[in-house]
Design an enzyme around this catalytic site. Structure first.
Site, PDB file in Angstrom:
ATOM      1  N   ASP A  11       0.865  -1.190   0.000  1.00 51.79           N
ATOM      2  CA  ASP A  11       0.000   0.000   0.000  1.00 51.79           C
ATOM      3  C   ASP A  11       0.899   1.237   0.000  1.00 51.79           C
ATOM      4  OD1 ASP A  11      -3.168   0.701   1.355  1.00 51.79           O
ATOM      5  OD2 ASP A  11      -1.662   2.230   0.976  1.00 51.79           O
ATOM      6  N   ASP A 106      -3.515   2.268  -5.471  1.00 53.02           N
ATOM      7  CA  ASP A 106      -2.251   2.251  -4.696  1.00 53.02           C
ATOM      8  C   ASP A 106      -2.065   1.001  -3.845  1.00 53.02           C
ATOM      9  OD1 ASP A 106      -3.847   2.676  -2.375  1.00 53.02           O
ATOM     10  OD2 ASP A 106      -2.231   3.852  -1.488  1.00 53.02           O
ATOM     11  N   GLU A 107      -2.832  -0.040  -4.153  1.00 56.30           N
ATOM     12  CA  GLU A 107      -2.848  -1.172  -3.228  1.00 56.30           C
ATOM     13  C   GLU A 107      -2.987  -2.491  -3.985  1.00 56.30           C
ATOM     14  OE1 GLU A 107      -6.145  -2.714  -0.010  1.00 56.30           O
ATOM     15  OE2 GLU A 107      -6.357  -0.728  -0.879  1.00 56.30           O
TER      16      GLU A 107
HETATM   17  P1  TTP Z   1      -5.220   5.039   0.923  1.00 50.40           P
HETATM   18  O1  TTP Z   1      -4.191   3.971   0.676  1.00 50.40           O
HETATM   19  O2  TTP Z   1      -6.334   4.712   1.859  1.00 50.40           O
HETATM   20  O3  TTP Z   1      -4.504   6.335   1.531  1.00 50.40           O
HETATM   21  P2  TTP Z   1      -3.103   6.962   1.195  1.00 50.40           P
HETATM   22  O4  TTP Z   1      -2.298   6.131   0.271  1.00 50.40           O
HETATM   23  O5  TTP Z   1      -3.314   8.376   0.749  1.00 50.40           O
HETATM   24  O6  TTP Z   1      -2.394   7.022   2.612  1.00 50.40           O
HETATM   25  P3  TTP Z   1      -1.811   5.821   3.487  1.00 50.40           P
HETATM   26  O7  TTP Z   1      -2.034   4.564   2.715  1.00 50.40           O
HETATM   27  O8  TTP Z   1      -0.365   6.147   3.672  1.00 50.40           O
HETATM   28  O9  TTP Z   1      -2.576   5.856   4.767  1.00 50.40           O
HETATM   29  O10 TTP Z   1      -5.834   5.518  -0.437  1.00 50.40           O
HETATM   30  C1  TTP Z   1      -5.090   5.632  -1.620  1.00 50.40           C
HETATM   31  C2  TTP Z   1      -5.540   6.830  -2.435  1.00 50.40           C
HETATM   32  O11 TTP Z   1      -6.925   6.733  -2.722  1.00 50.40           O
HETATM   33  C3  TTP Z   1      -5.347   8.150  -1.703  1.00 50.40           C
HETATM   34  O12 TTP Z   1      -4.058   8.703  -1.909  1.00 50.40           O
HETATM   35  C4  TTP Z   1      -6.448   8.980  -2.269  1.00 50.40           C
HETATM   36  C5  TTP Z   1      -7.534   8.025  -2.656  1.00 50.40           C
HETATM   37  N1  TTP Z   1      -8.635   8.064  -1.663  1.00 50.40           N
HETATM   38  C6  TTP Z   1      -9.739   8.873  -1.910  1.00 50.40           C
HETATM   39  O13 TTP Z   1      -9.825   9.497  -2.973  1.00 50.40           O
HETATM   40  N2  TTP Z   1     -10.727   8.935  -0.965  1.00 50.40           N
HETATM   41  C7  TTP Z   1     -10.667   8.251   0.222  1.00 50.40           C
HETATM   42  O14 TTP Z   1     -11.575   8.346   1.054  1.00 50.40           O
HETATM   43  C8  TTP Z   1      -9.521   7.412   0.471  1.00 50.40           C
HETATM   44  C9  TTP Z   1      -9.418   6.631   1.754  1.00 50.40           C
HETATM   45  C10 TTP Z   1      -8.539   7.365  -0.496  1.00 50.40           C
HETATM   46 MG    MG Z   2      -2.112   4.084   0.605  1.00 50.61          MG
END
Ligand code: TTP
Ligand code: MG
Length: 367
Positions: A11, A106-107
């Site tokens: 992630d 991103d995952e």
């Molecule tokens: P996440 O992996 O949940 O968040 P992140 O990568 O920004 O942060 P981290 O993993 O370090 O905690 O989500 C990935 C991307 O998806 C995030 O950069 C933006 C998008 N996203 C949204 O658009 N809305 C949301 O509610 C969430 C949770 C994520």
């Molecule tokens: Mg993330």
């Protein structure tokens, strides 16, 4: 219960915000919020870790985020850029195994059971993936390594950002018991509050509830939670992309310049590739020889034939001349590979085949 798999969850850290900070150096070290404008009733998509210190988080109204962190820099999302970076990351992941299941931009989950017989090796692969992503995209990822998807995902979240957390079968019970209840439920915060009233705040508390009690609280998800908190999750990693080739490669223990030895290694690789083609019930029209010289230069040479092949002897008819034609200079060989592409089913019809089988290139880098 399955405890012998090796699952990696990757992630990216603060994904959208990290890309903005990467592309605009003046944003580095600063609170950056990607999402809607605070004056236009937008929401926060994500924010940099600098902004998180102020309590800003995803899905929060941008106006609230502005109150918490007025000096934050608000930016609109650039989805085309994020999609391109995501594709680059998924491509990197697929060089480690075909068994990659992207969950969002991103995952992704990877099943490396085949390449990693033990947790030590799976951890090395996870570390290598993090390094690989960092060097190619200049972004950091967090990784979780465990024997199922549920725990691997919790593990990747455990030491963000730039974390690497391994949870072995022996550690699973205590790890799960320590996890705050919200992590089990995702965003269902309403239920979270209800549970707090009942004095349930961790995995350990959750584990004390009977399956029936959990079903009363969470309906169908109750039984799932009952199993998950006990480390039981048999969901398979389900790749969604189409298999384009079948191949085998090997990094040699010692570099060699001996052509006869190279031929013997190619015969061995061709036999393995042939077996894999037979297992999948496909033939290949294009055969590729891959060589990495001792100075790390990588070259590939291909031949496309009219009658698709599946047999090792047939493959050697093309591999021998391909090898003979290579000008090695003064270099020895450190890696050899054979792959078949342009895959066709026996009856001659084309793909696509949904991948359920392991490794494209069975990486033997981690002995
Ligand atoms: P996440 O992996 O949940 O968040 P992140 O990568 O920004 O942060 P981290 O993993 O370090 O905690 O989500 C990935 C991307 O998806 C995030 O950069 C933006 C998008 N996203 C949204 O658009 N809305 C949301 O509610 C969430 C949770 C994520
Ligand atoms: Mg993330």
């Amino acid at each position: 219960m399955q405890r012998d798999r090796k699952i990696i969850h990757i992630d990216m850290d603060a994904f959208y915000a990290a890309i903005e900070q990467r592309d605009r150096s003046e944003l580095r070290g600063k609170p950056v919020i990607v999402g809607g404008h605070p004056e236009k009733r937008g929401v926060v998509m994500t924010c940099s870790y600098e902004a998180r210190k102020f309590g800003v988080h995803s899905a929060m109204p941008s106006r609230t985020a502005f109150k918490l962190c007025p000096h934050a820099i608000f930016l609109p999302a650039r989805f085309e850029v994020y999609r391109a970076v995501s594709a680059q990351i998924m491509q990197i992941l697929r060089t480690y195994t075909d068994l990659v299941e992207p969950m969002s931009l991103d995952e992704a989950y990877l099943d490396v059971s085949e390449n990693a017989p033990d947790f030590y090796t799976a951890t090395q692969i996870a570390r290598e993936i993090k390094r690989h992503i960092q060097s190619q995209t200049h972004l950091t990822a967090s990784a979780g390594v465990s024997f199922n998807k549920f725990i691997a995902k919790l593990a990747s979240d455990y030491q963000k950002p730039d974390g690497l957390t391994v949870v072995t079968p022996e550690q699973a019970a205590s790890f799960l018991e320590s996890i705050p209840i919200q992590k089990f439920l995702g965003v269902g915060k309403v239920t979270g509050a209800k549970l707090k009233e009942l004095g349930i705040s961790t995995g350990a508390d959750l584990k004390r509830l009977s399956e029936e009690q959990l079903r009363t609280l969470f309906h169908e998800r109750g039984s799932q939670l009952y199993a998950y908190v006990r480390g039981e999750d048999n969901r398979a990693v389900q790749p969604t992309h189409v298999r384009k080739s079948v191949g085998k490669e090997v990094t040699l223990q010692e570099d060699t310049a001996d052509r006869e030895q190279m031929v013997r290694i190619l015969e061995h690789l061709a036999e393995q590739a042939a077996r894999r083609l037979k297992e999948l019930g496909v033939r290949g029209k294009t055969i590729t020889l891959k060589v990495r010289w001792s100075d790390f230069q990588l070259i590939t040479r291909s031949v496309t034939v009219t009658t698709p092949m599946q047999d090792a002897q047939e493959m050697m008819q093309y591999l021998r001349p391909l090898l003979a034609k290579l000008d090695s200079g003064n270099r020895a060989v450190r890696l050899l590979g054979v792959s078949l592409s342009n895959l066709l089913f026996k009856n001659g019809t084309g793909q696509p085949e949904k991948v359920t089988a392991p490794s494209l290139w069975d990486i033997e880098r981690f002995p």
